[in-house]
Design an enzyme around this catalytic site. Sequence first.
Site, PDB file in Angstrom:
ATOM      1  CD  GLU A 166      19.012  -2.805 152.400  1.00 61.82           C
ATOM      2  OE1 GLU A 166      17.707  -3.018 152.435  1.00 61.82           O
ATOM      3  OE2 GLU A 166      19.887  -3.635 152.482  1.00 61.82           O
ATOM      4  CD  GLU A 365      22.378  -3.493 155.846  1.00 61.21           C
ATOM      5  OE1 GLU A 365      21.710  -4.490 155.651  1.00 61.21           O
ATOM      6  OE2 GLU A 365      21.948  -2.300 156.207  1.00 61.21           O
TER       7      GLU A 365
HETATM    8  C1  BGP Z   1      18.480  -4.704 155.233  1.00 57.18           C
HETATM    9  C2  BGP Z   1      18.250  -3.671 155.895  1.00 57.18           C
HETATM   10  C3  BGP Z   1      18.432  -4.107 157.298  1.00 57.18           C
HETATM   11  C4  BGP Z   1      18.294  -5.688 157.745  1.00 57.18           C
HETATM   12  C5  BGP Z   1      18.965  -6.606 156.839  1.00 57.18           C
HETATM   13  C6  BGP Z   1      18.478  -7.837 156.996  1.00 57.18           C
HETATM   14  O1  BGP Z   1      17.915  -5.068 153.807  1.00 57.18           O
HETATM   15  O2  BGP Z   1      19.121  -2.525 155.611  1.00 57.18           O
HETATM   16  O3  BGP Z   1      17.460  -3.339 157.954  1.00 57.18           O
HETATM   17  O4  BGP Z   1      17.163  -5.755 158.221  1.00 57.18           O
HETATM   18  O5  BGP Z   1      18.556  -6.306 155.560  1.00 57.18           O
HETATM   19  O6  BGP Z   1      17.247  -8.209 156.559  1.00 57.18           O
HETATM   20  P1  BGP Z   1      15.986  -8.909 157.356  1.00 57.18           P
HETATM   21  O7  BGP Z   1      16.075  -8.160 158.690  1.00 57.18           O
HETATM   22  O8  BGP Z   1      14.668  -8.619 156.784  1.00 57.18           O
HETATM   23  O9  BGP Z   1      15.975 -10.373 157.369  1.00 57.18           O
END
Ligand code: BGP
Length: 461
Positions: A166, A365
């Site tokens: 990302e 993800e």
């Molecule tokens: C994505 C990232 C992760 C993770 C996920 C969930 O953007 O790659 O590292 O954290 O989101 O988001 P958050 O933890 O901000 O709720």
Amino acid sequence: KEYRFPEGFWWGSATSAVQIEGAADEDGKGMNVWDYWYQKEPNRFFNGIGSQVTSDFYHRYKEDIKLMKELGHNSFRFSISWSRLIPGGTGKVNEKAVEFYNNVINELLENGIEPFATLFHFDMPIEMQNIGGFENRKVVEYFAEYAKTCFELFGDRVKRWITFNEPIVPVLGGYLYNFHYPDIVDFKRAVQFGYGTVLASARAIEEFKKLKINDAKIGIVLNLSPVYPRSNHPADLKAAELADLFHNRSFLDPSVKGEYPKELVEVLKAYNHLPEYKEEDLELIKDNTVQYLGVNYYQPLRVKAKENMPNPYGVFTPNWFYDEYIMPGRRMNPYRGWEIYEKGIYDLLKRIKDEYGNIECFISENGMGVEGEERFIKDGIIQDDYRIEFIKEHLKWVHKAIEEGCNVKGYHVWTFMDNWSWLNAYKNRYGLVAIDLKTQKRTIKKSGYWFKEVAENNGFV
Ligand code: BGP
């Protein structure tokens, strides 16, 4: 209906170094921006929790990898911590870190789990950030050296590499919207940092190709959001096109097509915000595109034309060009404040097929963060039916995309076990496995058992 996936489909989960390793000052690890920011402003972090301990994977990787196997994983994405491997970002390699990553990789392979290694997941060594991070071409070169070191050390066993996770997030968070370090608002620097990241990714790919590791692939993971305009009114359509340029195409086009979108160049030029570039950069980008693509999908972006012209003296940001639009009746994950729209994953995959040469991709993800899950405990297990539903409905759309010819090779849930998240720390829990922060005890959630079935049967009915 039966939802069976193609043979050899990757089932697993994703995570990152800062979010699970802990051991932040152990065994010679250097400081990264998160360690530094926490030291400076601990109150910015939810409940004042920083990344020192997190889920203690550094000490518990053996037991965790066993659990992954137990949950049907045939693959797992983790990230290498630059500041652990090369404290300070450049110079001597930390042998303790080499030992740790060797152990993790070997343990995964012994358990039949394919390691997917990310080189950069938001964790710039502080020394590198202090000299400008990717705004500085020296840092781009230090990153390329670090990448080369990783390929040399682990490339005999890691066959799936990812340059960046990302990459737009540190740009938006660090330079525009105050949720990453350096926590400033400066559009020009944001653009330069983003551009430097594109160069750094291309340089890592160039180093990778030089080593001719024939049975391995290198890619990038992007958080893509399908963009839906409020209406077919030309002004809304234009707004959607601009949002798509900033959020998706700014990294997707250089990574997959080897070119900067012309429309983006025009917009940046018009506002005198074009990054400083050299002619040879364009060659580098063109010659070093990715060999596969990871797609992180959480939520769509719904936009409309800006209703009030922005104040010309105000802060110049991407959404200077559009407003986010709250669709009436949309479904939400109230904890994270994100819309749930499963079909978005299909729209993205179809687009990759139609507009990006059907490049090999995988869902890198997708998942649901929920606060206070203890209240769903029954018989000692978190009954997270909402998460099962979330994953299942997304998988149905992935399945449809595959039926229609999309080149999708796997699905990684975010995430394996509850982990620390950037400013939110342990607020929202995403894991298939729960963690008791006091004891570090791991307990499989209902979704974990469900995921195991799906992975082992290569689908569900
Ligand atoms: C994505 C990232 C992760 C993770 C996920 C969930 O953007 O790659 O590292 O954290 O989101 O988001 P958050 O933890 O901000 O709720």
